[in-house]
Design a protein around this motif. Structure first.
Motif, PDB file in Angstrom:
ATOM      1  N   THR A 352       0.801  -1.217   0.000  1.00  0.00           N
ATOM      2  CA  THR A 352       0.000   0.000   0.000  1.00  0.00           C
ATOM      3  C   THR A 352       0.836   1.271   0.000  1.00  0.00           C
ATOM      4  O   THR A 352       0.595   2.184  -0.772  1.00  0.00           O
ATOM      5  N   LEU A 358       9.319   0.882  -8.292  1.00  0.00           N
ATOM      6  CA  LEU A 358       9.894   2.178  -8.673  1.00  0.00           C
ATOM      7  C   LEU A 358      11.003   2.562  -7.694  1.00  0.00           C
ATOM      8  O   LEU A 358      11.089   2.048  -6.592  1.00  0.00           O
TER       9      LEU A 358
ATOM     10  N   TYR B 228       4.588  10.429 -14.193  1.00  0.00           N
ATOM     11  CA  TYR B 228       4.853   9.817 -12.893  1.00  0.00           C
ATOM     12  C   TYR B 228       3.611   9.107 -12.370  1.00  0.00           C
ATOM     13  O   TYR B 228       3.674   7.971 -11.889  1.00  0.00           O
ATOM     14  N   GLU B 229       2.469   9.777 -12.518  1.00  0.00           N
ATOM     15  CA  GLU B 229       1.223   9.156 -12.054  1.00  0.00           C
ATOM     16  C   GLU B 229       0.942   7.863 -12.818  1.00  0.00           C
ATOM     17  O   GLU B 229       0.488   6.876 -12.239  1.00  0.00           O
ATOM     18  N   ALA B 231       3.189   5.905 -14.113  1.00  0.00           N
ATOM     19  CA  ALA B 231       4.138   4.894 -13.648  1.00  0.00           C
ATOM     20  C   ALA B 231       3.689   4.304 -12.312  1.00  0.00           C
ATOM     21  O   ALA B 231       3.726   3.093 -12.107  1.00  0.00           O
ATOM     22  N   VAL B 232       3.244   5.166 -11.405  1.00  0.00           N
ATOM     23  CA  VAL B 232       2.809   4.670 -10.094  1.00  0.00           C
ATOM     24  C   VAL B 232       1.579   3.779 -10.264  1.00  0.00           C
ATOM     25  O   VAL B 232       1.527   2.665  -9.753  1.00  0.00           O
ATOM     26  N   THR B 235       2.366   0.445 -11.686  1.00  0.00           N
ATOM     27  CA  THR B 235       3.223  -0.449 -10.913  1.00  0.00           C
ATOM     28  C   THR B 235       2.516  -0.960  -9.667  1.00  0.00           C
ATOM     29  O   THR B 235       2.673  -2.106  -9.283  1.00  0.00           O
ATOM     30  N   ASN B 236       1.780  -0.086  -8.994  1.00  0.00           N
ATOM     31  CA  ASN B 236       1.079  -0.510  -7.784  1.00  0.00           C
ATOM     32  C   ASN B 236      -0.200   0.314  -7.655  1.00  0.00           C
ATOM     33  O   ASN B 236      -0.204   1.417  -7.132  1.00  0.00           O
ATOM     34  N   ARG B 238      -2.729  -0.040  -5.820  1.00  0.00           N
ATOM     35  CA  ARG B 238      -3.170   0.227  -4.463  1.00  0.00           C
ATOM     36  C   ARG B 238      -2.455   1.449  -3.885  1.00  0.00           C
ATOM     37  O   ARG B 238      -3.057   2.296  -3.230  1.00  0.00           O
ATOM     38  N   ALA B 239      -1.158   1.509  -4.162  1.00  0.00           N
ATOM     39  CA  ALA B 239      -0.397   2.662  -3.688  1.00  0.00           C
ATOM     40  C   ALA B 239      -0.883   3.935  -4.366  1.00  0.00           C
ATOM     41  O   ALA B 239      -0.899   5.011  -3.760  1.00  0.00           O
ATOM     42  N   ARG B 241      -3.904   4.604  -5.208  1.00  0.00           N
ATOM     43  CA  ARG B 241      -5.116   5.004  -4.505  1.00  0.00           C
ATOM     44  C   ARG B 241      -4.773   5.625  -3.155  1.00  0.00           C
ATOM     45  O   ARG B 241      -5.301   6.659  -2.768  1.00  0.00           O
TER      46      ARG B 241
END
Ligand SMILES: Nc1ncnc2c1ncn2[C@@H]1O[C@H](COP(=O)(O)OP(=O)(O)OP(=O)(O)O)[C@@H](O)[C@H]1O
Ligand SMILES: [Mg+2]
Lengths: 530, 372
Positions: A352, A358, B228-229, B231-232, B235-236, B238-239, B241
């Motif tokens: 989370t 990254l 960047y958004e 990429a995030v 990749t994840n 949940r992160a 969110r």
């Protein structure tokens, strides 16, 4: 029975393992015998997981030798290690959620030339579980099991493959105190049957209670193996850190102006559902003021996680209100909640709170990438980001090869320090911290606790969710106990003790004839000892 | 029981091997050529001669290179579109339909909206229309995904058929050229709608669109907040969110951009090559774009390189058909083989092969696939 004559079950000599610039293990010697429980301790990043990964064939050492039962071995893969009777339970479980326990154990055992059928395995698992005190229903599906039960499945799977050497990486980090005690008994039983049990832990009390031998790693080197009976917390800590640790001051000093505190977080009649649609929060009322820290105690699964998620906007409330700094933020987006000055240290950092794939810079700016100086117009400001990242890593003592390392490659404790540093950067008004010191070494725990205290002293409200009662007592002004989604009691930590909290956590509130008094919002006194 | 003969098995590596990852595309191409060679040989054709003929057809002459560049254009544009969506793990399989819609919108603009406009007005208008057509088409699965969690793979794929049939309806029906001698197609565009070509070749301005798009995308993905958004979120999720990234909005924007690039590919095909809208003007560029994006590692530079290589393969395949009388299917076969070996090779970058000998431990434990 001593077996000093026999060769050790595991003997590793001069193990060196480098990852680029980082020397994770530098000539480590390690030996453990059959019939003993051997603890491996050391600070975050000391190289514990790496050493065990070498032993289980996951990494090949750059130099050094491994011998099993006195016979030199050279593992080229985890399979070789399994064949040699070595089994490892990783901190992140590797079970398939939708399959049953027995199917998970069977998984990968096919193609052996003979077929193992599910019902045989189920019977064998029942017997194994019975014998070792690791009972779990082999027909249950993984997603139906608690974390503690899943861990038992991992252990049973390893035992079912005939492992004689059992390695567990921070097994108790995810367990409640009761589950941890059960695990300890099971591990002791396995050692008594002649298995060699190695476990990694940061909890020195637990190490001293359970282990026969303790090996200490410091910065990639082994600084010695000691007899658990002949040592104590302090000397272990000193070996690990290389200096004397100051004892933590146990209780908080009350912040000034207690009665006039401005309310920062107010939760009224909050209800929410858990992941499986069952009610998880069942009318929770809480209030936390500026400069105040409210601890939330409870046995895992009584609504703590859901509470943190609803407050931070990650989960929908089905009823009730969440007011932060006078602003009604019920069911607003996580972004709106963060914008109101809420920092969130979530339970599961890698799933989370961080983006493991990254690099550290990308993770460092996850909260602040939208604001100057990290951004200029639509562009990211590369140089400012680099500076910011370096400062964050530095200030929070994150050990990392460099800011372009993927966050998933950091050791567990360093991940936590990075996450915490990022969240506490820039004066949050409310800090929601869930198990902030889980999987973190003594020194880093100290750092993390200090950081949280500083936030409180600076006027932030803290909602601290933890299963570690000592942590709660040391860091909170008041402690509310959650049981089955309700607050069954709230105590001042200055006067609270373990026993009283323990009873509340079990749902015992002291009113005769009712096990769950106070559920209708009637405030509950401190009647637990009565 | 374990046999006495060593047998190969796969072991998961702790981390994907960097060296292996880097050489995988090259090895995949080499293996695909070998596998294709075996098929050719079995069919009675000399593989080396066939490959030489293909290479010669694709890059052996000025015309060959020009033709390869012509086919690079749609693959590059649509490939970039697919790549940007895949970066956010949005599985847009609908580039083909988006390409058709872009072509339809651009054609409509040229023929019916601004038929008398000068090139300086008409071409930008067609670009905008083409991109908008593709974007709108991609926005449908995006909306369904963002609002209702409908799987975008299915919806974007199904919309391909709708788009292709819609274009077919237009060229057979309302937009049909009355003097087209029965060939299904619109009337020829006004001259102002034609993209300038390079000298006497068919290489047209679309190549500049493609290269510019690759450069811009490279900057956007690597240097901007939005990149960047993506990429995030890719990749994840949940992160993403947790950090409060505007995921629903980005799903729409990324899919729209993805569709817009495919739409631009369609526009540049009709404005640069066909000068009219014809039925099945695309030999599946939108599907090949998926291979282009994947083999190019979703990186704009990689996509550009692979688009050129696969375009060469197509042109070389055509040359075979014309000069040796071999079926043009050789090229798609090699394409398929490359993708096959690439995916296999990526697995091998994450695993390593070891040779299993008989178990030394009596009653030895069973082999286990290291899960997830
Ligand atoms: N795969 C990897 N790639 C690069 N560096 C790594 C890798 N694995 C570990 N390291 C580095 O090696 C060092 C030792 O890591 P290791 O995970 O063994 O520590 P640890 O003792 O288990 O710590 P913790 O208690 O925090 O889990 C750390 O500095 C870590 O960043
Ligand atoms: Mg570790």
């Amino acid at each position: 029975m001593t077996r000093d004559a026999a060769p050790p079950a595991v003997e590793m000599r001069g193990i060196t393992k480098r990852f680029g610039e980082v020397v994770a293990n530098a000539g480590v010697d390690f030996a453990a015998r059959s019939g003993e429980v051997h603890a491996l301790v050391g600070e975050n990043g000391a190289g514990k997981s790496t050493l065990m990964s070498v032993l289980t064939g996951l990494y090949r050492p750059d130099t050094g030798t491994v011998a099993i039962d006195g016979r030199p071995v050279r593992f080229r893969s985890p399979r070789d290690a399994i064949d040699a009777g070595i089994g490892m339970v990783h901190q992140h479980f590797t079970l398939v959620d939708s399959l049953t326990v027995a199917e998970n154990v069977l998984l990968g055992r096919q193609g052996q030339g003979f077929r193992l059928d599910t019902s045989t395995v189920e019977r064998e698992l029942d017997a194994l579980g019975e014998r070792h005190g690791l009972r779990v229903d082999p027909r249950a599906r993984i997603w139906q099991l608690s974390v503690g039960e899943q861990q038992r499945v991992e252990i049973l799977r390893v035992l079912h493959r005939g492992a004689r050497i059992l390695i567990l990486d921070e097994p108790t980090a995810v367990l409640t105190p009761r589950e941890a005690a059960g695990l300890a008994a099971a591990l002791r039983g396995l050692a008594d049957e002649g298995l060699c049990v190695v476990f990694i832990s940061h909890k020195l009390d637990e190490v001293l209670a359970l282990a026969d031998q303790v090996t200490v790693l410091r910065r990639g080197r082994s600084v010695g193996t000691v007899d658990a009976a002949a040592t104590d917390r302090r000397s272990l800590a000193r070996l690990m850190v290389g200096r004397e640790l100051l004892p933590e001051d146990r209780r908080l000093t009350p912040t000034a102006g207690t009665p006039a505190r401005e309310t920062v977080l107010e939760v009224v009649g909050l209800r929410a559902e858990g992941d499986r649609g069952r009610p998880a929060l069942d009318g929770v009322d809480l209030r936390v003021g500026a400069g105040e820290s409210l601890g939330i105690a409870g046995v895992a699964g009584n609504g703590q996680r859901e509470l943190a998620e609803v407050v931070t906007g990650l989960r929908r409330a089905t009823a009730g209100r969440v007011v932060i700094g006078g602003q009604d933020l019920t069911n607003r987006s996580p972004r709106a909640v963060a914008a109101a000055g809420v920092a969130h240290i979530p339970e599961d950092r890698l799933a989370t709170g961080l983006v493991g794939g990254l690099d550290l810079a990308a993770n460092a700016i996850l909260r602040g990438y939208r604001v100057r100086p990290l951004t200029r117009g639509p562009l990211l400001a590369g140089r400012a980001i680099a500076r910011f990242t370096d400062r964050l890593l530095d200030a929070n003592d994150v050990q990392a090869p460099g800011r372009s390392t993927p966050a998933g490659r950091l050791s567990g404790g360093n991940q936590q320090k990075l996450l915490l540093g990022r969240e506490l950067d820039g004066r949050p008004r409310l800090v929601v911290a869930v198990h902030p010191a889980r999987g973190v070494d003594v020194g880093a725990t100290e750092t993390i606790h200090r950081l949280l205290r500083e936030q409180r002293a600076a006027g932030a409200a803290t909602l601290l969710i933890s299963e570690d009662l000592d942590e709660l007592l040391a860091l909170s002004d008041r402690i509310a106990v959650l049981f089955e989604g309700r607050v069954v009691g709230e105590v001042e930590s200055a006067t609270a003790d373990h026993e009283q909290l323990g009873l509340l956590m079990a749902g015992v509130t002291g009113q005769p004839g009712t096990e769950r008094a106070g559920f209708d919002g009637v405030p509950i006194g401190l009647a637990a000892d009565g | 029981m374990a046999s006495a003969i060593p047998s190969p098995r796969l072991e998961r590596r702790a981390a994907p091997s960097a060296v292996a990852s880097a050489v995988v595309p090259f090895v995949a191409v080499a293996l695909a050529l070998v596998a294709g060679g075996i098929v050719l040989w079995a069919a009675g054709e000399p593989p080396v001669a066939v490959y030489r003929a293909m290479l010669d057809g694709a890059v052996g002459s000025r015309d060959g290179v020009a033709e390869t560049l012509v086919k690079t254009i749609p693959l590059l544009l649509a490939g970039l579109g697919v790549a940007v969506a895949f970066r956010m793990r949005l599985w847009n399989i609908g580039a083909e339909g988006q390409l058709y819609l872009g072509a339809v919108a651009a054609s409509g603009t040229a023929l019916y909206v601004l038929p008398d406009a000068p090139a300086a007005v008409l071409i930008p208008a067609m670009i905008l229309a083409g991109m908008a057509g593709g974007a709108v088409w991609a926005a449908v699965p995006a909306l369904l995904r963002a609002r209702l969690q409908v799987n975008e793979i299915i919806t974007s794929l199904m919309l391909n058929y709708v788009a292709i049939l819609f274009a077919e309806y237009l060229v057979h029906g309302p937009w049909r050229d009355p003097v087209g001698f029965g060939f299904p197609g619109t009337p020829r565009f006004p001259d102002a709608a034609e993209l300038p070509q390079w000298g006497t070749t068919r290489v047209h301005l679309g190549l500049a669109f493609g290269l510019a798009a690759a450069g811009i995308l490279w900057l956007v993905l690597g240097r901007t907040r939005w990149g960047y958004e993506i990429a995030v979120a890719g990749t994840n999720a949940r992160a993403a969110r947790y950090a409060g990234l505007p995921t629903a909005r980005n799903i729409l924007l990324v899919m729209a951009l993805s569709g817009a690039l495919a739409g631009l590919a369609g526009m540049s095909e009709v404005a640069g090559i066909g000068h009219q809208l014809q039925r099945s003007f695309s030999p599946g560029y939108g599907y090949t774009a998926i291979i282009v994006a994947w083999v190019g590692r979703l990186h704009p530079g990689g996509v550009a390189l692979v688009a050129f290589l696969l375009a060469g393969l197509l042109v070389g395949g055509d040359a075979l058909q014309m000069e040796l009388g071999l079926p043009a299917a050789v090229a798609p076969m090699l394409q398929g083989a490359i993708l096959f070996f690439l995916l296999g090779g990526e697995a091998l970058a994450r695993y390593r092969v070891t040779w299993r000998r008989p178990t030394p431990i009596p009653g030895g434990p069973a082999p286990v696939v290291e899960p997830g």
